[in-house]
Structures are given as structure tokens and as C-alpha cells.
Design a protein around this motif. Sequence first.
Motif, PDB file in Angstrom:
ATOM      1  N   SER A   1       0.862  -1.187   0.000  1.00 30.65           N
ATOM      2  CA  SER A   1       0.000   0.000   0.000  1.00 30.65           C
ATOM      3  C   SER A   1       0.898   1.237   0.000  1.00 30.65           C
ATOM      4  N   PRO A   2       0.365   2.380  -0.418  1.00 31.09           N
ATOM      5  CA  PRO A   2       1.184   3.596  -0.417  1.00 31.09           C
ATOM      6  C   PRO A   2       1.783   3.827   0.974  1.00 31.09           C
ATOM      7  N   PRO A   3       3.028   4.304   1.042  1.00 28.10           N
ATOM      8  CA  PRO A   3       3.702   4.482   2.328  1.00 28.10           C
ATOM      9  C   PRO A   3       2.895   5.359   3.296  1.00 28.10           C
ATOM     10  N   GLU A   4       2.828   4.920   4.553  1.00 29.00           N
ATOM     11  CA  GLU A   4       2.143   5.654   5.628  1.00 29.00           C
ATOM     12  C   GLU A   4       0.694   6.006   5.277  1.00 29.00           C
ATOM     13  N   CYS A   5       0.090   5.217   4.418  1.00 29.94           N
ATOM     14  CA  CYS A   5      -1.269   5.515   3.944  1.00 29.94           C
ATOM     15  C   CYS A   5      -2.323   4.610   4.572  1.00 29.94           C
ATOM     16  N   HIS A   6      -1.915   3.422   5.015  1.00 26.59           N
ATOM     17  CA  HIS A   6      -2.825   2.448   5.611  1.00 26.59           C
ATOM     18  C   HIS A   6      -4.023   2.162   4.711  1.00 26.59           C
ATOM     19  N   ASN A   7      -3.768   2.037   3.420  1.00 34.12           N
ATOM     20  CA  ASN A   7      -4.844   1.785   2.469  1.00 34.12           C
ATOM     21  C   ASN A   7      -4.526   0.511   1.685  1.00 34.12           C
ATOM     22  N   ALA A   8      -4.936  -0.618   2.218  1.00 35.63           N
ATOM     23  CA  ALA A   8      -4.656  -1.910   1.586  1.00 35.63           C
ATOM     24  C   ALA A   8      -5.664  -2.269   0.505  1.00 35.63           C
ATOM     25  N   TRP A   9      -6.749  -1.508   0.376  1.00 33.21           N
ATOM     26  CA  TRP A   9      -7.855  -1.882  -0.501  1.00 33.21           C
ATOM     27  C   TRP A   9      -7.904  -1.066  -1.790  1.00 33.21           C
ATOM     28  N   GLY A  10      -6.951  -0.199  -2.002  1.00 30.32           N
ATOM     29  CA  GLY A  10      -6.975   0.651  -3.190  1.00 30.32           C
ATOM     30  C   GLY A  10      -8.174   1.578  -3.171  1.00 30.32           C
ATOM     31  N   TRP A  11      -8.675   1.892  -1.991  1.00 35.00           N
ATOM     32  CA  TRP A  11      -9.893   2.668  -1.822  1.00 35.00           C
ATOM     33  C   TRP A  11      -9.590   4.151  -2.028  1.00 35.00           C
ATOM     34  N   GLY A  12     -10.252   4.749  -2.994  1.00 31.78           N
ATOM     35  CA  GLY A  12     -10.070   6.177  -3.232  1.00 31.78           C
ATOM     36  C   GLY A  12      -8.738   6.510  -3.867  1.00 31.78           C
ATOM     37  N   ILE A  13      -8.126   5.542  -4.535  1.00 33.12           N
ATOM     38  CA  ILE A  13      -6.877   5.819  -5.249  1.00 33.12           C
ATOM     39  C   ILE A  13      -7.239   6.033  -6.713  1.00 33.12           C
ATOM     40  N   HIS A  14      -6.997   7.236  -7.205  1.00 29.83           N
ATOM     41  CA  HIS A  14      -7.342   7.579  -8.581  1.00 29.83           C
ATOM     42  C   HIS A  14      -6.435   8.710  -9.048  1.00 29.83           C
ATOM     43  N   THR A  15      -6.698   9.223 -10.227  1.00 30.01           N
ATOM     44  CA  THR A  15      -5.834  10.253 -10.821  1.00 30.01           C
ATOM     45  C   THR A  15      -5.794  11.542 -10.003  1.00 30.01           C
ATOM     46  N   LYS A  16      -6.815  11.798  -9.209  1.00 34.91           N
ATOM     47  CA  LYS A  16      -6.857  13.027  -8.401  1.00 34.91           C
ATOM     48  C   LYS A  16      -6.037  12.897  -7.118  1.00 34.91           C
ATOM     49  N   GLY A  17      -5.648  11.691  -6.747  1.00 37.09           N
ATOM     50  CA  GLY A  17      -4.871  11.491  -5.529  1.00 37.09           C
ATOM     51  C   GLY A  17      -5.162  10.162  -4.880  1.00 37.09           C
ATOM     52  N   THR A  18      -4.656  10.007  -3.676  1.00 37.66           N
ATOM     53  CA  THR A  18      -4.796   8.763  -2.944  1.00 37.66           C
ATOM     54  C   THR A  18      -5.434   9.031  -1.594  1.00 37.66           C
ATOM     55  N   LYS A  19      -6.456   8.258  -1.261  1.00 32.64           N
ATOM     56  CA  LYS A  19      -7.113   8.359   0.041  1.00 32.64           C
ATOM     57  C   LYS A  19      -6.234   7.652   1.063  1.00 32.64           C
ATOM     58  N   CYS A  20      -5.809   8.381   2.091  1.00 37.41           N
ATOM     59  CA  CYS A  20      -4.976   7.807   3.139  1.00 37.41           C
ATOM     60  C   CYS A  20      -5.702   7.850   4.476  1.00 37.41           C
ATOM     61  N   TYR A  21      -5.267   6.995   5.381  1.00 41.55           N
ATOM     62  CA  TYR A  21      -5.840   6.900   6.724  1.00 41.55           C
ATOM     63  C   TYR A  21      -4.712   7.002   7.735  1.00 41.55           C
ATOM     64  N   ASP A  22      -5.044   7.425   8.936  1.00 38.81           N
ATOM     65  CA  ASP A  22      -4.046   7.584   9.993  1.00 38.81           C
ATOM     66  C   ASP A  22      -3.616   6.255  10.608  1.00 38.81           C
ATOM     67  N   SER A  23      -4.481   5.240  10.509  1.00 45.96           N
ATOM     68  CA  SER A  23      -4.173   3.948  11.124  1.00 45.96           C
ATOM     69  C   SER A  23      -4.918   2.832  10.389  1.00 45.96           C
ATOM     70  N   TRP A  24      -4.486   1.594  10.640  1.00 43.39           N
ATOM     71  CA  TRP A  24      -5.184   0.448  10.049  1.00 43.39           C
ATOM     72  C   TRP A  24      -6.615   0.334  10.572  1.00 43.39           C
ATOM     73  N   PRO A  25      -6.858   0.499  11.874  1.00 44.66           N
ATOM     74  CA  PRO A  25      -8.252   0.414  12.333  1.00 44.66           C
ATOM     75  C   PRO A  25      -9.154   1.451  11.672  1.00 44.66           C
ATOM     76  N   GLN A  26      -8.661   2.669  11.500  1.00 45.61           N
ATOM     77  CA  GLN A  26      -9.458   3.704  10.839  1.00 45.61           C
ATOM     78  C   GLN A  26      -9.750   3.299   9.393  1.00 45.61           C
ATOM     79  N   ALA A  27      -8.745   2.761   8.719  1.00 44.94           N
ATOM     80  CA  ALA A  27      -8.918   2.334   7.331  1.00 44.94           C
ATOM     81  C   ALA A  27      -9.907   1.177   7.231  1.00 44.94           C
ATOM     82  N   ILE A  28      -9.778   0.208   8.117  1.00 40.23           N
ATOM     83  CA  ILE A  28     -10.674  -0.952   8.099  1.00 40.23           C
ATOM     84  C   ILE A  28     -12.120  -0.504   8.275  1.00 40.23           C
TER      85      ILE A  28
END
Length: 196
Positions: free
Chosen positions: A118-145
Motif C-alpha cells: 500500500s502507499p507508504p504511511e497511507c494504511h490503504n490496503a484496498w486501493g480505496w479512493g486511489i485515482h488520478t486526483k490522488g490517494t485516500k490515506c488513513y491515519d491507522s489500520w483500524p481507521q482504514a478498516i
Amino acid sequence: MIKKFFLCLLFFVLSPLVLGSVVYLTSFPPQKKVLGEKASLPQSKSYLVTLPEETGALAPTIKLEDSTPVIIENYLRYYRSPLLPYTETLLKAAEKYGVKPQLMVAIAQQESNLGKKSPPECHNAWGWGIHTKGTKCYDSWPQAIESVTAGVAADYCAKGYCEDACLMMKKYAPRSEGSWCAAINQFLKEMETGFF
């Protein structure tokens, strides 16, 4: 006449001996010899599950949902996923939003090798919100889950896409030309059977 009698006698004497030998030899577990020492054959995977006590039952039935937490934990451990410490969080979020936890794990496997890519320090294992406009990142794995499971429930499961990975692919990964749904189905099958 004597020849026929002798052949019949030979048949009735040798048949029980051969049958008895086969039964005797197959009653022992198979073993391999390695340099004169006994070596056990590889064991198939099995999962220990706490079973409800049932009186009068000869053998309780193990249901898939009973083994789900163990299978998912073993799956994440086997692939050395950074999501392993959050297995309980993943299971609770899936139950809360009515999403199969296996689906969330399969998507993470396809999108980021279970969080390892997943993108570094992004906690986004699902490719959620990753598109040409940018990448959706989360502060932690629980928040991302929590966030991604809620999103999958609302945007996919509520619309009937979660039951068919190929149908889900048309919206989740439309450019994959079938490879996404084939991979998701493969990962789901691995978790269903426990062979991974």
C-alpha cells in the motif's frame, strides 16, 4: 479333474491369505524412510475451532462461519500481512456493516498484497479512493478498516455487487478486464478451503 480341484483348492487357500495381508498392511499409517529414520508425511492443514456442546451427537458439525476467524487469522499470518494484528477489528467491522470478512481480505490481497504494497504511511490496503486526483490515506489500520468496510457495504453490497466478484469488478476495477475478479475468486476459494 485333479487339475481343476487343485486350482480351486489353491484359490481358496491363497485368497484369504492375500486378502488378510492387504488388510494387515493397510491398517498401519504410511511412513517415509529417510536415511533409515522414520519421517512423517506432511500433514494437511486443519483448524481448531471451539465447538458447541451437543448431547447425543456423535460428531458435531463445523460450520464455515465458526472457522472464519481462525482461517482469516491464519491467512494473514501465512502471507505476513501488516493487517494481522487487526484481525479482530476487521471481523467486527465486517459484522457491523454486513460484509463478508473474506471479501475484505481478498480485496486487500488483490490491491496491495494484504497491505504490504500500500502507499507508504497511507494504511490503504484496498486501493480505496486511489485515482488520478490522488490517494485516500488513513491515519491507522483500524481507521482504514472501519472506513473502507463501511464504504464497500454502502457502495457495493447494498447494491448487490458483493455476491459476484465479476459484477463488483465492473465498478471497483473496471480496467482490469477480468483479472481482478479472477484473483478475488481465487483468494476467496483459498480462504473457503483453507489451502493457501
